[in-house]
Design a protein around this motif. Structure first.
Motif, PDB file in Angstrom:
ATOM      1  N   ALA A  17     -69.981  69.162   8.552  1.00  0.00           N
ATOM      2  CA  ALA A  17     -69.562  69.001   7.208  1.00  0.00           C
ATOM      3  C   ALA A  17     -69.558  70.129   6.518  1.00  0.00           C
ATOM      4  N   ASP A  18     -68.970  70.379   5.403  1.00  0.00           N
ATOM      5  CA  ASP A  18     -69.048  71.397   4.561  1.00  0.00           C
ATOM      6  C   ASP A  18     -70.185  71.086   3.647  1.00  0.00           C
ATOM      7  N   LEU A  19     -71.015  72.150   3.311  1.00  0.00           N
ATOM      8  CA  LEU A  19     -72.147  72.034   2.404  1.00  0.00           C
ATOM      9  C   LEU A  19     -72.012  73.174   1.142  1.00  0.00           C
ATOM     10  N   VAL A  20     -71.747  72.695   0.070  1.00  0.00           N
ATOM     11  CA  VAL A  20     -71.636  73.474  -1.192  1.00  0.00           C
ATOM     12  C   VAL A  20     -72.998  73.329  -2.177  1.00  0.00           C
ATOM     13  N   GLY A  21     -73.467  74.548  -2.244  1.00  0.00           N
ATOM     14  CA  GLY A  21     -75.017  74.475  -2.939  1.00  0.00           C
ATOM     15  C   GLY A  21     -74.625  74.139  -4.305  1.00  0.00           C
ATOM     16  N   VAL A  22     -75.673  73.284  -4.686  1.00  0.00           N
ATOM     17  CA  VAL A  22     -75.692  72.850  -6.306  1.00  0.00           C
ATOM     18  C   VAL A  22     -76.414  74.243  -7.040  1.00  0.00           C
ATOM     19  N   THR A  23     -75.393  74.600  -7.683  1.00  0.00           N
ATOM     20  CA  THR A  23     -76.023  75.740  -8.713  1.00  0.00           C
ATOM     21  C   THR A  23     -75.385  75.861 -10.018  1.00  0.00           C
ATOM     22  N   ASP A  24     -75.984  76.479 -11.144  1.00  0.00           N
ATOM     23  CA  ASP A  24     -75.339  76.620 -12.561  1.00  0.00           C
ATOM     24  C   ASP A  24     -74.567  77.699 -12.589  1.00  0.00           C
ATOM     25  N   HIS A  25     -74.240  78.277 -11.502  1.00  0.00           N
ATOM     26  CA  HIS A  25     -73.120  79.482 -11.725  1.00  0.00           C
ATOM     27  C   HIS A  25     -72.062  79.508 -10.394  1.00  0.00           C
ATOM     28  N   LEU A  26     -71.277  80.207 -10.559  1.00  0.00           N
ATOM     29  CA  LEU A  26     -70.065  80.470  -9.439  1.00  0.00           C
ATOM     30  C   LEU A  26     -69.646  81.845  -9.612  1.00  0.00           C
ATOM     31  N   TRP A  27     -69.152  82.315  -8.511  1.00  0.00           N
ATOM     32  CA  TRP A  27     -68.463  83.812  -8.524  1.00  0.00           C
ATOM     33  C   TRP A  27     -67.029  83.730  -8.480  1.00  0.00           C
ATOM     34  N   VAL A  28     -66.571  84.608  -9.128  1.00  0.00           N
ATOM     35  CA  VAL A  28     -65.161  84.957  -9.175  1.00  0.00           C
ATOM     36  C   VAL A  28     -64.871  86.525  -8.132  1.00  0.00           C
ATOM     37  N   GLU A  29     -64.203  86.652  -7.055  1.00  0.00           N
ATOM     38  CA  GLU A  29     -64.012  87.783  -6.620  1.00  0.00           C
ATOM     39  C   GLU A  29     -62.582  88.173  -6.663  1.00  0.00           C
ATOM     40  N   PHE A  30     -62.355  89.572  -7.004  1.00  0.00           N
ATOM     41  CA  PHE A  30     -61.003  89.947  -7.208  1.00  0.00           C
ATOM     42  C   PHE A  30     -61.127  91.423  -6.853  1.00  0.00           C
ATOM     43  N   MET A  80     -62.435  88.576 -18.440  1.00  0.00           N
ATOM     44  CA  MET A  80     -62.045  87.125 -18.703  1.00  0.00           C
ATOM     45  C   MET A  80     -61.328  86.459 -17.604  1.00  0.00           C
ATOM     46  N   MET A  81     -61.474  85.102 -17.384  1.00  0.00           N
ATOM     47  CA  MET A  81     -60.696  84.438 -16.686  1.00  0.00           C
ATOM     48  C   MET A  81     -59.914  83.155 -17.150  1.00  0.00           C
ATOM     49  N   ASN A  82     -58.507  82.968 -16.666  1.00  0.00           N
ATOM     50  CA  ASN A  82     -57.813  81.853 -17.164  1.00  0.00           C
ATOM     51  C   ASN A  82     -57.578  80.940 -15.973  1.00  0.00           C
ATOM     52  N   SER A  83     -58.153  79.586 -15.909  1.00  0.00           N
ATOM     53  CA  SER A  83     -57.992  78.747 -14.832  1.00  0.00           C
ATOM     54  C   SER A  83     -56.703  78.059 -15.090  1.00  0.00           C
ATOM     55  N   LEU A  91     -58.496  76.485 -19.276  1.00  0.00           N
ATOM     56  CA  LEU A  91     -59.714  77.008 -19.694  1.00  0.00           C
ATOM     57  C   LEU A  91     -59.768  78.765 -19.784  1.00  0.00           C
ATOM     58  N   ALA A  92     -60.386  79.231 -20.627  1.00  0.00           N
ATOM     59  CA  ALA A  92     -60.576  80.477 -20.775  1.00  0.00           C
ATOM     60  C   ALA A  92     -62.099  80.995 -20.719  1.00  0.00           C
ATOM     61  N   LEU A  93     -62.542  81.534 -19.806  1.00  0.00           N
ATOM     62  CA  LEU A  93     -64.066  81.977 -19.632  1.00  0.00           C
ATOM     63  C   LEU A  93     -64.192  83.124 -19.236  1.00  0.00           C
ATOM     64  N   SER A  94     -65.541  83.655 -19.490  1.00  0.00           N
ATOM     65  CA  SER A  94     -65.879  85.113 -19.451  1.00  0.00           C
ATOM     66  C   SER A  94     -66.668  85.061 -18.159  1.00  0.00           C
ATOM     67  N   ALA A  95     -66.829  86.402 -17.298  1.00  0.00           N
ATOM     68  CA  ALA A  95     -67.744  86.497 -16.242  1.00  0.00           C
ATOM     69  C   ALA A  95     -68.056  87.977 -16.448  1.00  0.00           C
ATOM     70  N   ASN A  96     -69.258  88.207 -15.731  1.00  0.00           N
ATOM     71  CA  ASN A  96     -70.049  89.440 -15.810  1.00  0.00           C
ATOM     72  C   ASN A  96     -69.776  89.808 -14.382  1.00  0.00           C
ATOM     73  N   LYS A 135     -70.960  75.193 -16.222  1.00  0.00           N
ATOM     74  CA  LYS A 135     -71.084  74.138 -17.159  1.00  0.00           C
ATOM     75  C   LYS A 135     -69.887  73.347 -17.742  1.00  0.00           C
ATOM     76  N   ASN A 136     -69.506  72.372 -17.418  1.00  0.00           N
ATOM     77  CA  ASN A 136     -68.555  71.225 -17.683  1.00  0.00           C
ATOM     78  C   ASN A 136     -67.019  72.155 -17.906  1.00  0.00           C
ATOM     79  N   ASN A 137     -66.944  73.143 -16.719  1.00  0.00           N
ATOM     80  CA  ASN A 137     -65.579  73.629 -16.711  1.00  0.00           C
ATOM     81  C   ASN A 137     -64.770  73.199 -15.624  1.00  0.00           C
ATOM     82  N   GLY A 138     -65.222  72.382 -14.671  1.00  0.00           N
ATOM     83  CA  GLY A 138     -64.558  71.786 -13.473  1.00  0.00           C
ATOM     84  C   GLY A 138     -63.952  72.746 -12.727  1.00  0.00           C
ATOM     85  N   ILE A 139     -64.274  73.774 -12.327  1.00  0.00           N
ATOM     86  CA  ILE A 139     -63.767  74.712 -11.486  1.00  0.00           C
ATOM     87  C   ILE A 139     -64.378  74.437 -10.084  1.00  0.00           C
TER      88      ILE A 139
END
Length: 364
Positions: free
Chosen positions: A193-206, A222-225, A229-234, A258-262
């Protein structure tokens, strides 16, 4: 003779028509109207004052969402499933047993291996006593020592195989979909099975082309999903080398989940800065006019004694960035100039203009 008469008649008619046209044109010209005290054509438009705004040039690229902890859970050894403790979609804790495989053969072999260890220990002890009394050679002691080491390693190997047939969660995670059942036989290296870690953050790679300046650590993008949603990432990491094929530089940025559903593996639009922050003149898009000579606006200059009238002055401008509502200029205008907005398309250079509404300032 008839042809000559016709030619003379046509010439006379042409001269008469040209004279009538010239006379009418002189009557309708603004200079003639002004000298005769007639009406000068004018246009009514809306206007605004040019203002400075903070500007930073950006580029939009596609980014891929990744989870900091994510893996495909597999079994190293083959065997029949004797215990199934993972449910699709549930959250499991680090170290929690997820699946066990049949170890009956290993357990039986372990009993025999432990017996050989016990026998080897006893033999080695007896040989040591005998060699101390010079009743046997030291070679037998060496052989007994070797036999004990071999038996001990066999026990360790069997215990390792047994441990590998008990699969536990490597981190707190959400279990992906699976169709395993108890009693099913699994070949070695089967996908569980796939396991996806339970964390308070995600990564975006570009990735960005090498022609752009490198983004700094902790710089914000900035990200537009797809859900709006418009989110910021560092930025938290930069690939040390360019890709060999496209010569792009890869970045990884971190953002809160948090509460973004991505979800991981989602595609998002990443807006990254590619210039320093600076102040530029910004005008409404409706004020911009374009023809074969380029982009321009009309500056409105008040007339002396004109009772609220203005004169339109065409001004060429250079665009830095344009969107649906506003235009950021590289050059052409200064702050505080009055320009025509709605109705600017009706104007020409030097035309008399009236403003329909009060001038809009930056504060308005």
């Amino acid at each position: 003779m008839k042809i000559k008469a016709w030619i003379i008649t046509l010439i006379v008619i042409a001269l008469v028509l040209f004279g009538l046209y010239s006379y009418k044109k002189n009557l309708m010209s603004p200079s003639a109207e002004a000298s005769a005290g007639g009406f000068e054509p004018a246009a009514t438009v809306e206007a605004t004052e040019t203002k400075m705004s903070v500007f930073q040039n950006t580029v939009q690229v596609t980014g891929n969402i990744k989870a900091p902890q994510q893996l495909i859970l597999k079994n190293e050894l083959a065997g029949k499933i004797t215990g199934l403790f993972l449910t699709s979609g549930e959250v499991v804790k680090k170290g929690q047993t997820l699946l066990t495989l049949d170890t009956s053969n290993e357990q039986a072999s372990l009993i025999a291996a432990k017996a050989r260890v016990t026998l080897s220990e006893q033999t080695l002890k007896r040989y040591k006593n005998l060699v101390a009394r010079n009743e046997i050679s030291a070679e037998l002691v060496d052989k007994a020592t070797s036999d004990l080491a071999i038996a001990t390693s066999e026990v360790m190997s069997l215990n390792t195989r047994i441990d590998k047939k008990t699969i536990t969660a490597p981190f707190d995670a959400v279990v992906g979909l699976h169709d395993l059942t108890q009693g099913q036989y699994l070949d070695g290296n089967s996908q569980i099975a796939d396991l996806v870690g339970v964390t308070d953050h995600l990564w975006v790679e570009f990735s960005l082309p090498q022609s752009f300046s490198e983004l700094a650590m902790n710089e914000t993008v900035m990200m537009n999903s797809s859900n709006g949603l418009a989110l910021s990432a560092n930025i938290i990491a930069v690939e040390p080398v360019l890709t060999s094929q496209s010569r792009h530089l890869k970045y990884r940025a971190q953002f809160s989940v948090k509460n973004n559903g991505i979800k991981p593996n989602s595609l998002v639009n990443v807006v990254a800065p590619i210039s320093d922050v600076e102040n530029r003149i910004t005008i409404p898009d409706i004020a911009l006019t374009h023809d074969q000579f380029g982009d321009y606006v009309f500056i409105l200059t008040p007339e002396e004694g004109g009772q609220g009238s203005y004169r339109a002055q065409r001004k060429q401008v250079t665009i830095a960035l344009k969107n649906e509502t506003d235009v950021v200029l590289k050059s052409g205008l200064e702050e505080g100039q009055t320009i025509a907005t709605l109705g600017a398309f009706k104007l020409h250079d030097g035309m008399k203009v009236f403003i329909a509404k009060a001038v809009k300032t930056a504060e308005q």
